[in-house]
Every structure is written in C-alpha cells, then in structure tokens.
Design a protein around this motif. Sequence first.
Motif, PDB file in Angstrom:
ATOM      1  N   ASN A  51      23.170  63.846   4.942  1.00  0.00           N
ATOM      2  CA  ASN A  51      23.373  63.659   3.512  1.00  0.00           C
ATOM      3  C   ASN A  51      22.860  62.290   3.061  1.00  0.00           C
ATOM      4  O   ASN A  51      22.299  61.530   3.855  1.00  0.00           O
ATOM      5  N   GLN A  52      23.077  61.968   1.800  1.00  0.00           N
ATOM      6  CA  GLN A  52      22.532  60.734   1.234  1.00  0.00           C
ATOM      7  C   GLN A  52      23.106  59.480   1.883  1.00  0.00           C
ATOM      8  O   GLN A  52      22.501  58.411   1.832  1.00  0.00           O
ATOM      9  N   GLN A  53      24.280  59.608   2.510  1.00  0.00           N
ATOM     10  CA  GLN A  53      24.891  58.467   3.192  1.00  0.00           C
ATOM     11  C   GLN A  53      24.517  58.408   4.673  1.00  0.00           C
ATOM     12  O   GLN A  53      24.960  57.527   5.399  1.00  0.00           O
ATOM     13  N   GLN A  66      30.254  66.476  -1.829  1.00  0.00           N
ATOM     14  CA  GLN A  66      30.655  65.262  -1.122  1.00  0.00           C
ATOM     15  C   GLN A  66      30.184  65.217   0.323  1.00  0.00           C
ATOM     16  O   GLN A  66      29.898  64.145   0.854  1.00  0.00           O
ATOM     17  N   ASN A  71      25.271  60.773   6.863  1.00  0.00           N
ATOM     18  CA  ASN A  71      26.240  61.504   7.675  1.00  0.00           C
ATOM     19  C   ASN A  71      25.665  62.857   8.092  1.00  0.00           C
ATOM     20  O   ASN A  71      24.990  63.522   7.308  1.00  0.00           O
ATOM     21  N   GLY A 113      25.892  66.638  -0.124  1.00  0.00           N
ATOM     22  CA  GLY A 113      25.061  66.049  -1.169  1.00  0.00           C
ATOM     23  C   GLY A 113      24.255  67.098  -1.906  1.00  0.00           C
ATOM     24  O   GLY A 113      23.216  66.805  -2.508  1.00  0.00           O
TER      25      GLY A 113
END
Length: 552
Positions: free
Chosen positions: A133-135, A74, A137, A77
């Motif tokens: 990460n993928q978002q 989470q 962040n 990633g």
Amino acid sequence: MPSTQELATSSQHITMCSLEELKFDNSFVRELPGDAEKSNTIRQVRGSLYSRVNPTPAAGEPSLVTFSEEVCSQLLGLDPVEASRPEFALVFGGAAPLPGSEPYAQCYGGHQFGNWAGQLGDGRAITLGEILNQQGNRWELQLKGAGQTPYSRRADGRAVMRSSVREFVASEAMHYLGVPTTRALSLVGTGDKVLRDLFYDGNAKFEPGAVVCRVAPSFVRFGTFQLPASRGGDDMKLVKMTADYVIKHHYGHLENESQKYVAFLKEVTVRTAKLVSWWQAVGFVHGVLNTDNMSILGLTVDYGPYGFMDKFDLMYTPNMTDFQGRRYAYRNQPEIGLWNCVMLANALYAADLLGQEEAQEAVDAYGQTLQTEYNGRMAAKLGLLSYDRDLVVELFKLMYEDEADFTNTFRALGSVTSTSSDGTSHKDQGVTTSGLTPQLRTAVNKILTADREQAWERWLTQYRNKLKAEGRPDQERQAAQDAVNPKFVPRQHLLQYAVEGAEAGDPTEINQLMKVLRRPYDEQPGADPKYSALPPPEMADKPGVCVLSCSS
C-alpha cells in the motif's frame, strides 16, 4: 453497504488507487521455490512451497454481496468507490485476472485432530499476490472458494454462501474486538450452485456458491514448516528457506540476532499464547485448531465451525466432528495452542535450526505468557486491579450451573456497584450484598431457586468486598469493564440470519449485523435487542446455530 456517494466522501482526503493501480510485490513466489509442474491436477507436490494456479471462473455471474470499506481503503489503499464497478466482483469472485497478480496455492501439511495428515495445502484458497500500500505495508490477497488447486484432494475448491458469510463476518468482527486476525475484503456470490453434505450423513444438497477475499500480511502456517520437515531429504532445506523468508518480511527485527531461529520460535510462541488468551477472554472457540490452521504471525485464521459461547460451558465446541473427543473445546484451547507450538519447534529442530534445549526454552515462554495475559484479561473483565483466581473459578461454576450467557454475564458485571444509591458503601451500612442486578438476571436467563439465588449472592458479596477493598471509583471501574467486555459478538443465530438473507440475495442482514459489530464495546442504545440476546427457541436447535461441521 455504504452508497457510492458516501464512499467518495469518506475517502476523498486520501490519495487512493484503482483496481488496476494496485501495486503488487509478490515476494513469496519470487524468493521461494515453486512447483515445476504447471497443470492444475491433484497430486503430491515435493521440493516446492507453492503451485501456480489461476482461479477457475464459476458458471454463474459474480455479484458483490458486501465488502469492508476499512480493509479497502486503510489496508490496501484502494478507493472504496471501486467496489461499485462490475470489475470488482469479477476480480474478487475469481472470474477475471488482476494486473500484476501471480496466483498460487500454498503447499503445507499438518496435524488434524492430533494425527499427522501429510500433505494438505490450499485446497480451495488461491493467493492472488501481495499488495504494497501507499505506506509500504504488505498485504496478501487470497480468494477462498475460487476453484480447484493441486491440493484440493477429493474436493472441488469451491465454497458456499453459508460458510463464506461466516468467514467474512468473523474476520472483521474479531478485528473490532481487538483480537489478532486475518481480515476480509469482500464477499462475492458466484451465481452458481455448489453441492455440499452439511452433516456428512448422505443428505447432500445444492447451496449458493461464494468467494471471500481474505487479507493478511502472510498466510504462512505452522504446517508450512512441518511438511518439508516430515519428508526430509532435499525437502528439508525448505524449512530454513521458509524461516528465512518469514523472518525477513515479518520478523525483520530478528534478522541480526545471533540465534535468530530461537528468537523466531520464541516470538511465534509468545504471539500464539497472547492470541489464545484473547480467545478465552471473549468466549471464542475456533473449532479446528489443527496445525495447518495456525498462523505463523499469531493471527486467527480459517474461520470454519467456530462459535462464540452463549451458555457457559468449559467443554463447548460448535464442531460436530469434535463432539466425541472435544479436543478443541473452549477449556482445551490453551493446551492445544502449546501442543501446536511444540509441533512447530519439532520441525525447526528437525532442520537443525536450533537445539533441543533451545527449542524447549523458546516453547516454555508459552505458559508464562499465557498465564500473564489471561490473568490480566480476566482481572480487567471483572474490573479488578489484580487477578483473583478463586473469584473467577467460583463465577465460572455459577455460570455453568445456571446456564448463564458468557458475553452478557461479563458485560453485566459492570452494573454491580460497591456503593449504595446514596453513595455510602454497603460495608458502611453493614450490608455486603444487594443481590443480582437486573442486568445479571437477564444474563442468567432463568428463574433461580432459592439455593441458587443464595449462591449468586454469596459470590456477589465476595466480589463487592473485593471491589471495595481495591477502592477504585465505581464509575471509573465500570467504564473500564465496558471497554473489555463486549456487548455484541457474532452469535451463531445472528450469523444464520445473515446467511439466510445472503442466500436469498438480500445483504441487509449481514450489513446491519456488521454495523453493530464494528462497535462491540459501545452500548449502542438504538441497536435491535436481538443483537445481544440469546437465540429464540425457533433458532436454538437449527442446523448452523447449535451444530456446525467442517463442510463449507
């Protein structure tokens, strides 16, 4: 630890990456000045906020003890299946490089037990870099115990399994309690031995080595600002550079403020006050609240000789180094939090980033915030709609006098009802109390004299009358209380069980403990009773349970 098949099943609906695909964006070393000296020698470092240094592989073979699937998937990633690869233990045990990483140790100073200590820095922590990460962040990966750095002073930069288990468990347990904290990705045994003197009494012994991979948006500390401010001259510019960097990446909403440094200090102060209110609410004592152990993001950081109170004592501290003055005892944490914020304000003031009155105004937000947050948390713990100071103070007196367990007492208050078993109120029946509930008797954990029994009953009369006056349905109130009063916390003796298992090469105890601590507010009827009980007699006086030190 979950099996590979379980990990694959739980993560298959999310696109995740491998170790080699982690996306590094190392803004700290890219945007801030670093040490020109490249040798890994212990020295004073000036004009720099970090020194580049690689982890030093230990002599043994690294092996994974445990890891956090949630942090892995989470936050980073990273596919949890990667933890089953040999490369995972090598990378996060400091024995192999990770593509894209740019390892460094941060340079900072700090006040230790109220005294200025000068340069400190990451003496055994090495940041690998920052992951996006993928978002989008940002998460900084930091290895603790991966070898010497220019800031190791007289130490070896290593860590032992004992302290590493405690750091891993606390980092994750505090998150599940809801307390702002750094996280932990993994715990790796290094396969070698590290010499440590646990109580600084000349009885050093070899202990199993370990490395924890800590994770946070940033590990910048109050001391990162303090050191260059204390040195002055050309170093003073580093204060502004650090402030601009932290605001840009972590307080972006303040960048366009006309007085952004004032707003920055105020928000750090507010976050710190909220953090301390959390500590007080769950009975957590940090143990070493030096300014170099204060996160600029308002996170709990550096889990050393910490402890969750068993028997209630306002002057409780688990750190033997602090036994004489008890500067960092439970009762003093709110005041120390403010003192540390003042030290940060002094550094910003020294760099002409704000004026004295502005600094004072920003720091004044601490007391206001702490009072509001603490009052709200304590009211919620008692199931009240409004804070009742007298009720709380009298409860603390009872708990101290009768050695009541902090966690279990507050959890047991949910068993107190303002109505009798037939649904009519005690007040309607002319009865104001029915004595201690079985849960409260267990929390007190001693046979009460008649006088002490009456003292508790007098308090319970006031408590029940308060509940009745507020008119909140018992079932609704009790559910709300259970949601803020944990049943499970990482007690010292439970941590010691986990340490002993990990030292023997058996991660069963730490994994079982973490399974319980991931749901601290749930009743968990199937959980072993030991996870909510006081330490048994054979553990009560054991080193690492009742007494800790900074040795790690």
